[in-house]
Motif scaffolding. Structure first.
Motif, PDB file in Angstrom:
ATOM      1  N   MET A   1       0.844  -1.204   0.000  1.00  0.00           N
ATOM      2  CA  MET A   1       0.000   0.000   0.000  1.00  0.00           C
ATOM      3  C   MET A   1       0.876   1.249   0.000  1.00  0.00           C
ATOM      4  O   MET A   1       1.613   1.502   0.952  1.00  0.00           O
ATOM      5  N   THR A   2       0.768   2.025  -1.074  1.00  0.00           N
ATOM      6  CA  THR A   2       1.706   3.145  -1.228  1.00  0.00           C
ATOM      7  C   THR A   2       1.455   4.251  -0.198  1.00  0.00           C
ATOM      8  O   THR A   2       2.383   4.921   0.223  1.00  0.00           O
ATOM      9  N   GLN A   3       0.184   4.412   0.222  1.00  0.00           N
ATOM     10  CA  GLN A   3      -0.075   5.481   1.180  1.00  0.00           C
ATOM     11  C   GLN A   3       0.624   5.173   2.512  1.00  0.00           C
ATOM     12  O   GLN A   3       1.179   6.065   3.144  1.00  0.00           O
ATOM     13  N   PHE A   4       0.618   3.895   2.890  1.00  0.00           N
ATOM     14  CA  PHE A   4       1.342   3.504   4.103  1.00  0.00           C
ATOM     15  C   PHE A   4       2.834   3.744   3.933  1.00  0.00           C
ATOM     16  O   PHE A   4       3.496   4.278   4.822  1.00  0.00           O
ATOM     17  N   LYS A   5       3.351   3.348   2.789  1.00  0.00           N
ATOM     18  CA  LYS A   5       4.790   3.508   2.567  1.00  0.00           C
ATOM     19  C   LYS A   5       5.200   4.983   2.660  1.00  0.00           C
ATOM     20  O   LYS A   5       6.190   5.315   3.301  1.00  0.00           O
TER      21      LYS A   5
ATOM     22  N   THR B   1      -2.233  -1.475   9.201  1.00  0.00           N
ATOM     23  CA  THR B   1      -3.453  -2.247   8.892  1.00  0.00           C
ATOM     24  C   THR B   1      -4.662  -1.347   8.587  1.00  0.00           C
ATOM     25  O   THR B   1      -5.759  -1.847   8.313  1.00  0.00           O
ATOM     26  N   TYR B   2      -4.423  -0.051   8.606  1.00  0.00           N
ATOM     27  CA  TYR B   2      -5.450   0.946   8.281  1.00  0.00           C
ATOM     28  C   TYR B   2      -6.283   0.575   7.038  1.00  0.00           C
ATOM     29  O   TYR B   2      -7.520   0.623   7.075  1.00  0.00           O
ATOM     30  N   PRO B   3      -5.639   0.189   5.925  1.00  0.00           N
ATOM     31  CA  PRO B   3      -6.455  -0.130   4.739  1.00  0.00           C
ATOM     32  C   PRO B   3      -7.424  -1.290   4.979  1.00  0.00           C
ATOM     33  O   PRO B   3      -8.480  -1.348   4.348  1.00  0.00           O
ATOM     34  N   LEU B   4      -7.078  -2.178   5.903  1.00  0.00           N
ATOM     35  CA  LEU B   4      -7.959  -3.328   6.148  1.00  0.00           C
ATOM     36  C   LEU B   4      -9.189  -2.923   6.954  1.00  0.00           C
ATOM     37  O   LEU B   4     -10.259  -3.522   6.806  1.00  0.00           O
TER      38      LEU B   4
ATOM     39  N   ARG C   1      -7.620   4.916  -4.533  1.00  0.00           N
ATOM     40  CA  ARG C   1      -7.891   3.883  -5.538  1.00  0.00           C
ATOM     41  C   ARG C   1      -7.265   2.532  -5.161  1.00  0.00           C
ATOM     42  O   ARG C   1      -7.894   1.479  -5.284  1.00  0.00           O
ATOM     43  N   GLN C   2      -6.046   2.571  -4.679  1.00  0.00           N
ATOM     44  CA  GLN C   2      -5.372   1.314  -4.345  1.00  0.00           C
ATOM     45  C   GLN C   2      -6.093   0.588  -3.198  1.00  0.00           C
ATOM     46  O   GLN C   2      -6.171  -0.636  -3.182  1.00  0.00           O
ATOM     47  N   HIS C   3      -6.615   1.359  -2.240  1.00  0.00           N
ATOM     48  CA  HIS C   3      -7.363   0.746  -1.143  1.00  0.00           C
ATOM     49  C   HIS C   3      -8.657   0.099  -1.662  1.00  0.00           C
ATOM     50  O   HIS C   3      -9.109  -0.916  -1.135  1.00  0.00           O
ATOM     51  N   LEU C   4      -9.224   0.695  -2.682  1.00  0.00           N
ATOM     52  CA  LEU C   4     -10.427   0.116  -3.293  1.00  0.00           C
ATOM     53  C   LEU C   4     -10.108  -1.180  -4.025  1.00  0.00           C
ATOM     54  O   LEU C   4     -10.897  -2.132  -3.993  1.00  0.00           O
ATOM     55  N   GLU C   5      -8.949  -1.205  -4.672  1.00  0.00           N
ATOM     56  CA  GLU C   5      -8.503  -2.437  -5.335  1.00  0.00           C
ATOM     57  C   GLU C   5      -8.349  -3.556  -4.310  1.00  0.00           C
ATOM     58  O   GLU C   5      -8.774  -4.690  -4.521  1.00  0.00           O
ATOM     59  N   LEU C   6      -7.730  -3.213  -3.181  1.00  0.00           N
ATOM     60  CA  LEU C   6      -7.552  -4.184  -2.098  1.00  0.00           C
ATOM     61  C   LEU C   6      -8.915  -4.679  -1.605  1.00  0.00           C
ATOM     62  O   LEU C   6      -9.106  -5.880  -1.363  1.00  0.00           O
ATOM     63  N   THR C   7      -9.852  -3.763  -1.489  1.00  0.00           N
ATOM     64  CA  THR C   7     -11.200  -4.128  -1.037  1.00  0.00           C
ATOM     65  C   THR C   7     -11.823  -5.146  -1.987  1.00  0.00           C
ATOM     66  O   THR C   7     -12.388  -6.165  -1.563  1.00  0.00           O
ATOM     67  N   ARG C   8     -11.690  -4.865  -3.271  1.00  0.00           N
ATOM     68  CA  ARG C   8     -12.247  -5.787  -4.272  1.00  0.00           C
ATOM     69  C   ARG C   8     -11.584  -7.159  -4.179  1.00  0.00           C
ATOM     70  O   ARG C   8     -12.259  -8.190  -4.213  1.00  0.00           O
ATOM     71  N   ASN C   9     -10.258  -7.153  -4.042  1.00  0.00           N
ATOM     72  CA  ASN C   9      -9.540  -8.430  -3.974  1.00  0.00           C
ATOM     73  C   ASN C   9      -9.961  -9.249  -2.762  1.00  0.00           C
ATOM     74  O   ASN C   9     -10.177 -10.455  -2.860  1.00  0.00           O
ATOM     75  N   LEU C  10     -10.080  -8.594  -1.623  1.00  0.00           N
ATOM     76  CA  LEU C  10     -10.429  -9.337  -0.407  1.00  0.00           C
ATOM     77  C   LEU C  10     -11.881  -9.820  -0.451  1.00  0.00           C
ATOM     78  O   LEU C  10     -12.185 -10.923   0.016  1.00  0.00           O
ATOM     79  N   ALA C  11     -12.756  -8.999  -1.015  1.00  0.00           N
ATOM     80  CA  ALA C  11     -14.154  -9.427  -1.136  1.00  0.00           C
ATOM     81  C   ALA C  11     -14.235 -10.670  -2.014  1.00  0.00           C
ATOM     82  O   ALA C  11     -14.908 -11.654  -1.675  1.00  0.00           O
ATOM     83  N   GLU C  12     -13.518 -10.638  -3.128  1.00  0.00           N
ATOM     84  CA  GLU C  12     -13.542 -11.794  -4.032  1.00  0.00           C
ATOM     85  C   GLU C  12     -12.910 -13.026  -3.373  1.00  0.00           C
ATOM     86  O   GLU C  12     -13.393 -14.148  -3.529  1.00  0.00           O
TER      87      GLU C  12
ATOM     88  N   PRO D   1     -17.246  -3.944  -4.530  1.00  0.00           N
ATOM     89  CA  PRO D   1     -17.574  -2.543  -4.837  1.00  0.00           C
ATOM     90  C   PRO D   1     -16.724  -1.948  -5.960  1.00  0.00           C
ATOM     91  O   PRO D   1     -15.591  -2.376  -6.186  1.00  0.00           O
ATOM     92  N   ASP D   2     -17.288  -0.972  -6.642  1.00  0.00           N
ATOM     93  CA  ASP D   2     -16.527  -0.201  -7.636  1.00  0.00           C
ATOM     94  C   ASP D   2     -16.144   1.147  -7.049  1.00  0.00           C
ATOM     95  O   ASP D   2     -16.934   1.758  -6.336  1.00  0.00           O
ATOM     96  N   PRO D   3     -14.948   1.616  -7.402  1.00  0.00           N
ATOM     97  CA  PRO D   3     -14.629   2.993  -7.011  1.00  0.00           C
ATOM     98  C   PRO D   3     -15.508   3.952  -7.804  1.00  0.00           C
ATOM     99  O   PRO D   3     -15.868   3.650  -8.944  1.00  0.00           O
TER     100      PRO D   3
END
Ligand code: TYM
Length: 332
Positions: free
Chosen positions: A106-110, A127-130, A151-162, A175-177
């Protein structure tokens, strides 16, 4: 009606223009067409140190600003994240579903942790994005209105949901952004290569909505542009001017093409003077309304109590189903 969910941190006091144009404005616009859930994410705020009295005050201030911006508790569910304990609970589940490697990307964390140094960076920031993933999945949101930086956090959300759905059966909406191109990234007025942000080195290019309108006008008038003096939208060659055009266009509901035409043959001075006026006309009533909502703590708190109740009904149902799917034994 499709469902939307979004959140904003209460940390910084005043919202800035990027928060408003990139996110909150869309929240307001989506209230009637969507079943909308909007929250102030105080649990996200404590990933960095907070003074208790300030956090409490800033949480109410964030709510007052949302109301002043036009978020209407009669047309959406407006609440504070910590009032709904299911966020922390599903957050833990997401912690156990995500890979350490994928969280590390996650680039925002980095960026944030690089600035702070590892001893001052909390595990919560990592673990904020989670927690954000949990925020979204709890409500089965179809769309999430945010700025580009999420956007990257939304991608993570989609991946974990799937991933969860694949392992345990269909449980979460993927979800879609909802990111509007024109306003997804508002830039610093002094450094149009950087996004407008509270953490910039100076506040000279940062428009805080609650600042003195005169100070805001001054910042607009001293915005960095370029040397060729043609008013044309061109993100690559003319990032400063393009940023001003995006802001102007959105605040006045005028197309960028119309603005280019209006300012043909005119100098940057004219553009900045007019935009300064537009901005003052926007922030002046915004400040007044925010103060009015803030002065009536009782009404504000009761809005939040109702919001929490509505939010909890939805969140509790999703959490119970999630626990059950995973095999956590229910109380009998
Ligand atoms: P936060 O509080 O940093 O920002 C709130 C919203 O403002 C947007 N934003 C911008 N948009 C355009 N240009 C800018 N310069 C700019 N700066 C900020 C952000 O993209 C955001 O939409 N993690 C989130 C809060 C959150 C959340 C959620 C959002 C927690 N849970 C669930 C959506 C769904 C955050 O820190 O936003």
């Amino acid at each position: 009606r499709p469902r939307v969910l979004s959140g904003i941190q209460p940390t910084a006091g005043s919202f800035h223009l990027g928060n408003y144009l990139g996110a909150v404005r869309q929240w307001v616009a989506l209230q009637d067409s969507h079943d909308a859930f909007y929250m102030v994410v105080d649990l996200h705020a404590i990933t960095v140190p907070q003074d208790p009295a300030e956090l409490r005050a800033n949480t109410r201030l964030a709510v007052a600003q949302l109301l002043a911006a036009g978020v209407d508790p009669e047309r959406c569910t407006l609440f504070v994240q910590s009032h709904v304990p299911e966020h922390a609970q599903l957050g833990w589940v997401m912690n156990c579903l995500a890979g350490f490697g994928e969280a590390s990307r996650m680039t925002q964390f980095k960026d944030k942790s690089a600035k702070q140094g590892s001893d001052r960076t909390t595990v919560g920031l990592f673990t904020y994005p989670l927690l954000m993933v949990a925020d979204i999945l709890l409500y089965q949101a179809d769309q999430v209105p945010v700025g580009e930086d999420q956007r990257q956090h939304l991608e993570l959300t989609r991946n974990l949901a799937e991933r969860f759905n694949g392992t345990y059966g269909d449980t979460f909406t993927v979800p879609d952004p909802y990111i509007l191109k024109e306003t997804s990234k508002i830039y610093d007025l002094q450094d149009p290569s950087a996004k407008m942000s509270k953490s910039a080195a100076t506040t000279k290019g940062l428009i805080n909505l609650l600042d003195e309108p005169k100070a805001t006008a001054k910042k607009v008038k001293s915005a960095v542009t370029d040397t060729d003096s043609v008013i044309r939208f061109d993100q690559v060659e003319k990032p400063g001017v393009s940023n001003l055009l995006s802001i102007y266009s959105t605040l006045t509901d005028t197309s960028v093409a119309d603005l280019e035409q209006k300012y043909e043959g005119k100098g940057y001075g004219a553009l900045k003077t007019d935009l300064a006026e537009v901005m003052v006309d926007f922030v002046t009533p915004f400040r007044t309304r925010t103060q009015e909502y803030l002065d009536d703590t009782e009404t504000l708190d009761s809005i939040l109590a109702k919001g929490a109740e509505k939010a909890r009904a939805v969140a509790a149902e999703t959490l119970a189903r999630t626990y059950d799917r995973m095999g956590l034994l229910p109380v009998k």
